[in-house]
Enzyme design. Sequence first.
Site, short mmCIF file in Angstrom:
data_model
loop_
_atom_site.label_atom_id
_atom_site.label_comp_id
_atom_site.label_asym_id
_atom_site.label_seq_id
_atom_site.Cartn_x
_atom_site.Cartn_y
_atom_site.Cartn_z
N CYS A 92 19.49 52.55 44.94
CA CYS A 92 20.60 51.88 44.28
C CYS A 92 21.82 52.80 44.39
CB CYS A 92 20.26 51.61 42.82
SG CYS A 92 21.58 50.72 41.99
N CYS A 242 28.42 47.28 45.40
CA CYS A 242 27.02 47.43 45.80
C CYS A 242 26.88 48.50 46.89
CB CYS A 242 26.41 46.11 46.27
SG CYS A 242 24.62 46.20 46.43
#
Length: 320
Positions: A92, A242
């Site tokens: 992530c 992201c």
Amino acid sequence: MREQVSRVRIIDSHTGGEPTRVVIAGGPALGGGPLSARLARFREEFDWFRSAVVNEPRGSDAVVGALLCEPEDPSCTAGVIFFNNVGYLGMCGHGTIGLLVTLKHLGRLKPGEHQIETPVGNVTARLHETGEVSVDNVESYRTGAGIGVDVPGHGLVTGDVAWGGNWFFLVNEHGMEISLENVERLTEFTWQIRQAITRAGIRGKNGEEIDHIELFGPSKIPGVNSRNFVLCPGKSYDRSPCGTGTCAKMACLYADGKLKEGAIWRQESIVGSVFEGSIKIQDGMRDGHVHPSIKGTAYIDAEGDLILDENDPFRFGITK
Ligand code: PYC
């Protein structure tokens, strides 16, 4: 075990609007060994803990949890397992930026380069003197270009499949406006795409489900290349650009000859936050593979204890 946990120490931050909740004490004992094996144990035996930390009533669909772990590799500063409202993430990007800022807040890390162990491999993260964080992500690549799927109510939608630490389906042509006012329509559309690609049997390199859908459009910010909307696995959208999705995007751009080694790609999110990305090509890398980096900023916005009251029927979170 479940009944014995009553307090969990956490630090919350957000990276470009996307929350990260780092668990610094009170997490499950996963033992040693590779983080991929510890992740498997987390999933099998302690999934209630994931739900307790990120789900309502004390979390939300947008919160990404980060369980701080002792690294197996002594050269690493920390190990981490990321999780969300429905499961676990390989890597992530926004969460790694949040993790570094959290470790700095705790006084456990100084500006400079740090290795972070994740279930999908080690990543190098750099805390800059400015407070910004760069993450050299795992090798990223495209596995499918111009794949068409029939999306009910929308017709043929064409996209690329790429790995950036998670699996993405990336769509450039969609006729939708990428704006916050349009979030509900974007969510429904990308959810339909996700179901359509699953039905069509389109999967990652080793048969993994493609669980992130990314749409691109123009940015209005001068010098920024693109604005995106990213649907995460649990149907929430990424408030940040992201990190892993930006890496998947840069792998596709490189494969199309549209991004050269060292050139800067600025990716805006739907809330207006920006990550700066670039790629490197290293000796011995497979054709079309890239080593991507992203840079962004996170802010600490809370710290404290989660309390799991034995009388609270929702102490382990509300699950669908
Ligand atoms: O920044 O890589 C990322 C990410 C994945 C899911 C939410 N954020």
